[in-house]
Enzyme design. Structure first.
Site, mmCIF file in Angstrom:
data_model
loop_
_atom_site.group_PDB
_atom_site.id
_atom_site.type_symbol
_atom_site.label_atom_id
_atom_site.label_comp_id
_atom_site.label_asym_id
_atom_site.label_seq_id
_atom_site.Cartn_x
_atom_site.Cartn_y
_atom_site.Cartn_z
ATOM 1 N N LYS A 1 77.369 -6.237 -16.127
ATOM 2 C CA LYS A 1 76.426 -5.866 -15.313
ATOM 3 C C LYS A 1 75.127 -5.206 -14.811
ATOM 4 O O LYS A 1 75.714 -3.633 -15.303
ATOM 5 C CB LYS A 1 77.465 -5.479 -13.566
ATOM 6 C CG LYS A 1 77.396 -6.567 -12.996
ATOM 7 C CD LYS A 1 77.821 -5.916 -11.615
ATOM 8 C CE LYS A 1 76.989 -6.425 -10.434
ATOM 9 N NZ LYS A 1 78.416 -6.260 -9.330
ATOM 10 N N SER B 1 79.104 -10.266 -5.680
ATOM 11 C CA SER B 1 78.188 -9.810 -6.539
ATOM 12 C C SER B 1 78.139 -9.591 -8.533
ATOM 13 O O SER B 1 76.814 -10.504 -8.790
ATOM 14 C CB SER B 1 77.537 -8.797 -5.923
ATOM 15 O OG SER B 1 78.390 -7.309 -7.056
ATOM 16 N N SER C 1 83.435 -8.030 -5.682
ATOM 17 C CA SER C 1 82.122 -8.363 -6.315
ATOM 18 C C SER C 1 83.059 -8.832 -7.772
ATOM 19 O O SER C 1 81.995 -8.812 -8.794
ATOM 20 C CB SER C 1 81.543 -6.585 -5.951
ATOM 21 O OG SER C 1 80.601 -7.410 -5.483
#
Lengths: 481, 482
Positions: free
Chosen positions: B77, B152, B176
């Site tokens: 990420k 996210s 997330s």
């Protein structure tokens, strides 16, 4: 009372002390001063995304040590908080400081003013990080930021509003500095900024209970300026009140060149720091055993040492006070005594000749070229009558400059005291013969002229004559016995 | 079969048996990336050159011979710092930011021989549930390209789902990792707060953020957790707890395990298909020998409000460093104040600004006690709810997300609706507990549904054990989008 007998001042000080740790408070960068800009930085102290602080245990240890030396209670549970504000020298946009749970609380230090002792309360001592430095140069189209200082550990020592005059504030600052230096946590240098002071000051009618509106003073970077700024500000406030003005709560800067304080911002313009507990650091609970270990590492503090110097060595209060003002100086003195020096004699030489020479050269006692053993040797030569007290001063200075032993200097320069009456007799005869007028007056009863003759003999022997022996000889020969 | 369809365990087998080299594995994954990236848009940055270097052992760690992740292509990420590789947080503010340091998790992955294929898209600074808040583009759900992948960590979940990497790391502040895993039909594990070092994770809300794996199987998640878990001297909040071999928990039976069913998590108005799939999953756990027990988490209703006060408060402070002075984006200005204002006005997107404003307000003098102070108290109550429940159960089962993946743009205009996406995941962050999402079914429209399993503090073992037993008794995890 400085300004007017009908008003009194109420003063509290916030002192920032830079801790003498090798590395910064939340990272491993060096705290060394004066290195090229931004050379002592890393992702943590430059506030890079994703970096995290890790507490330097030594900084906490120093803060606890300070708290113990200043009679504080040490919190069993303490934590950091973020103080949020924007400034280019503050890389994270917040300062890691402490808010509601400081390391130390409820302490005091004692100061001596006007012959008495006063206890000044300490509200708290907390630990925080220093900011970097903005550098403004050129035509003002840009500024530079040096983050070497960002993350250097600071203690904030907050006093109660217990001081009533600039003199007390000055005495308090000096006492803090002495203690901090004694326990080795801060070098106490105000000019270089390792010790900084802000003051809160208000005035009120004598006898009033309610406090007046307080003003915060900043930018006082010497002990002298702290006192001067307070003096000015107290006068300003009293005059304002007398002419019917209201004091407004504000921050004022001391302008040392103009000798005045000037408004920087009012309460309405003050920051809202939005303090909240620092989530990147866990709360800390210093173990009781660790606190006791730290307590055991605290040396004898200046107040206790001063009293011991007075009682154990029979020193006058003035001597004891001066000798204990710095730990190395007190150590130097005690080393002399331990090596056999008579305490008052050692004190006289240290406070007189040694301090004079050190001051002239601008060096501290730690850098003294003369060691305690040297002074002890010199004192023993005086006691044994090998040299006179007068000659000793010359020898002392020579020892200081050349680092040679006293005995060697005396030998090389032929400074041995002449105590042999037969050797001095001829000199005395000659002096009397060259001053018939004074000799006559002495015989007629003007006995104070003896001093004149002693001086003449000393001059003739270049100070080497034993004063006792000359006295006896002169008295004998002048009275014709 | 394409190598890129395999997860960590499968690839390790192939590599160990010498049936493929790390370079061949990488070729397969990059072929997949080349065909899917344009549609899915999972990656912000691809590190092809670096990946082949790592796969050839040219990085000199020696981990390719011995490492547990030797030659395994992974995605990270883009809010986790990778040295010398752009780390953008999907924000204009850090669009060109190249960290001069490595996060602890990626440095542990490197030591284990992993191969970094790229950095994945996210909602800007991890603030969002759909990746629509990315400053660059919205990642698409591989099951339906008109839908969001969740967020996210939507880029990581979509990349794993689409076979663009064998596994990925995400970060989870309020769901997330778990929510996008659920919406993409993959496994997402949020470890206990303090289990994994946050050093190098760009902070959103420091007391809630936690890094975790997003994988194709529960076993793969356990393998990754083994690598990244453990005390880190660079993160004071990482726990000095022993790290067990989590893979051992994957394979144990679950007879007698008490599974808590919190009544507050099955609410009127929740998606019928989601409810049905989760209830069926609980029946399946029962069939495996687990014992369902109804429990109550009475303060659940306050979780969203509590979270949005605490998370935004911390965020308002964490994001203060993006001021245009030291790194990242800077907009000009006639003086310091204008430089600050322009930089932050142009550098941050609307959701980030909204949260900074909310947090700044909540921390303001005069409001602090009523908001931040109160929220901290409620957080304690929520923690106590779980402590109470865990006295009578070993694990808690809930839906991961109240709905399957929604359409791009469907909730973008209504932040409150968007915030409700995290209604089942947020409490777990507030309580600091470990939680996993495993695939537990599909809607009639072929969209994945996730089962969330929540464990006690530092009891990832039970979470992995139950999730693995469930997963192995179903075929949901084997389905891949067409």
């Amino acid at each position: 009372m400085s300004a007017n007998d009908t008003y009194e001042a109420v003063i509290g000080l916030e002192v920032h002390a830079q801790l003498l740790t090798d590395s910064k408070i939340f990272c491993g960068c060096s705290t060394k001063f004066g290195l090229p800009p931004n050379s002592q930085t890393c992702p943590v102290c430059t506030g890079m995304p994703g970096s995290l602080p890790v507490l330097n245990r030594k900084a906490l240890q120093f803060t606890i040590k300070t708290g113990l030396a200043m009679n504080c209670s040490i919190a069993g549970f303490s934590r950091f908080a973020r103080k949020n504000y924007f400034y280019p020298d503050l890389p994270k946009g917040y300062q890691i400081s402490q808010y509601e749970l400081p390391v130390c609380e409820h302490g005091y230090v004692e100061i001596s003013v006007g012959g008495g002792t006063r206890r000044i309360g300490l509200t708290r001592i907390h630990l925080e990080e220093d900011a970097g430095k903005n550098i403004h140069e050129g035509a003002g189209t840009y500024s530079l930021v040096d983050l070497n200082r960002a993350g250097v550990p600071l203690m904030e020592i907050v006093s109660e509003p217990d001081m009533k005059s600039p003199e007390e504030a000055g005495a308090y600052m000096r006492k803090l500095r002495t203690i901090l230096r004694y326990i080795g946590v801060c070098d106490g240098n105000m000019e270089q900024g390792s010790l900084r002071c802000d003051a809160n000051v208000s005035v009120r009618p004598v006898g009033a209970v309610a406090l007046g509106t307080k003003v915060e003073l900043k930018n006082m970077n010497s002990f002298k300026f702290v006192e001067k700024a307070l003096e000015y500000e107290i006068k300003r406030q009293v005059n304002a009140i007398k002419s019917g003005e209201k004091i407004i709560q504000e921050t004022r800067l001391w302008d040392s060149a103009a000798g005045v304080t000037q408004s920087m911002r009012t309460k309405e313009e003050a920051h809202d720091y939005r303090y909240f507990p620092e989530p990147d650091l866990v709360p800390f609970m210093p173990a009781e055993t660790w606190i006791e270990e730290i307590r055991a590492s605290i040396p004898e503090l200046p107040d206790a040492r001063r009293e011991r110097f007075a009682s154990a060595y029979g020193l006058p209060e003035y001597d004891a006070d001066l000798l204990t003002s710095e730990r190395p100086l007190a150590d130097w003195f005690e080393e002399c005594v331990r090596k056999g020096a008579q305490p008052k004699a050692a004190s006289n030489w240290i406070m007189g000749e040694l301090m004079r020479l050190l001051n002239e050269d601008g060096i501290s006692i730690e850098g003294s070229p003369l060691v305690p053993a040297g002074l002890v040797e010199l004192l023993s030569l005086i006691d044994a009558g090998t040299i006179s007290g007068k000659i000793a001063k010359t020898v002392f200075e020579e020892m200081y400059r050349s680092k040679k032993s006293a005995a060697l200097i005396v030998k090389e320069k032929g400074l041995l005291q002449i105590s042999d009456a037969s050797e001095l007799s001829a000199v005395v005869d000659q002096v009397i013969a060259s001053n018939p007028n004074e000799a006559g007056r002495f015989r007629d009863g003007e006995v104070k002229l003896l001093g004149f003759f002693v001086g003449q003999v000393m001059k003739a022997t270049k100070g080497k004559a034993n004063p006792g022996v000359i006295n006896d000889l002169l008295k004998k020969k002048l009275s014709g016995k | 079969m394409e190598l890129s369809e395999l997860g960590i365990e499968g690839l390790k087998d192939v590599l160990d048996r010498g049936e493929a080299t790390p370079a061949m594995v990488l070729d397969s994954f990059f072929r997949r990336i080349d065909s899917a990236q344009e549609k899915v848009k999972a990656f912000v940055t691809l590190s092809r050159e670096q990946a082949y270097k790592m796969a050839s052992g040219a990085c000199g760690t020696g981990a390719l011979d011995t490492g547990i992740l030797a030659g395994i292509p992974m995605a990270i990420k883009d809010n986790i710092c990778t040295k010398a590789i752009k780390t953008t947080c999907s924000s204009r503010m850090l669009e060109n930011f190249i960290p001069p340091y490595e996060s602890t998790v990626t440095s542990r992955l490197s030591d284990a021989g992993y191969v970094l294929v790229g950095k994945t898209n996210l909602d800007e600074f991890a603030m969002g549930s759909s990746t629509e808040n990315s400053a660059f583009f919205t990642t698409r759900n591989p099951w339906d390209l008109d839908r969001i992948p969740g967020g996210s960590s939507g880029g990581s979940a979509a990349a794993v789902c689409a076979g663009m990497c064998a596994a990925a790391l995400g970060s989870d502040t309020g769901g997330s990792i778990r929510q996008p895993a659920s919406l993409c039909g993959v496994v997402g594990l949020k470890p206990t707060y303090g289990r994994v070092s946050r050093y190098g994770l760009v902070a959103f809300a420091s007391s809630l953020d936690q890094i975790g794996p997003i994988t194709k199987t529960v076993k793969d998640a356990a393998i990754l957790l083994n690598v990244i878990a453990g005390r880190d001297p660079l993160d004071s909040t990482s726990a000095p707890m022993p790290v067990p071999d989590f893979t051992k928990a994957a394979g144990m039976d679950i007879k007698g395990i008490r599974v808590g069913i919190p009544r507050e998590y099955f609410i009127p108005g929740m998606d019928k298909e989601v409810e049905g799939a989760v209830r069926a999953a609980i029946k399946q756990l029962e069939a495996l020998g687990a014992v369902p027990v109804e429990v109550s988490l009475p303060h659940t209703a306050y979780a969203i409000a509590t979270y949005y006060i605490l998370a935004t408060s911390e965020a308002s402070s964490n994001l203060a460093r993006y001021d245009g002075v030291k790194y990242g984006f800077r907009a000009g200005g006639k003086d310091l104040m204008e430089t600050y204002m322009n930089t932050r006005a142009e550098g941050f997107g609307p959701e980030v600004k909204r949260r900074i404003m909310l947090g700044t307000y909540a921390l303001s003098s005069g409001y602090y006690e009523a908001y931040y102070g109160r929220a901290q108290q409620v957080r304690t109550l929520i923690k106590k709810d779980f402590e109470e429940a865990f006295k009578s159960v070993d694990i808690i089962a809930t839906p991961t997300s109240p709905t399957p993946a929604f359409k791009v743009g469907e909730k973008a205009a209504d932040p409150l609706q968007m915030y409700l996406s995290d209604i089942f995941t947020i409490s777990i962050n507030l309580a600091g507990l470990p939680g996993i999402s495993v695939p537990c079914g599909f809607t009639g429209g072929n969209l994945p549904i996730g089962l969330q399993l929540i464990g006690r503090h530092f009891d990832e073992e039970t979470v992995i054990r139950v999730a693995h037993a469930y997963e192995q008794s179903t075929d949901w995890h084997k389905r891949r989008p067409g």
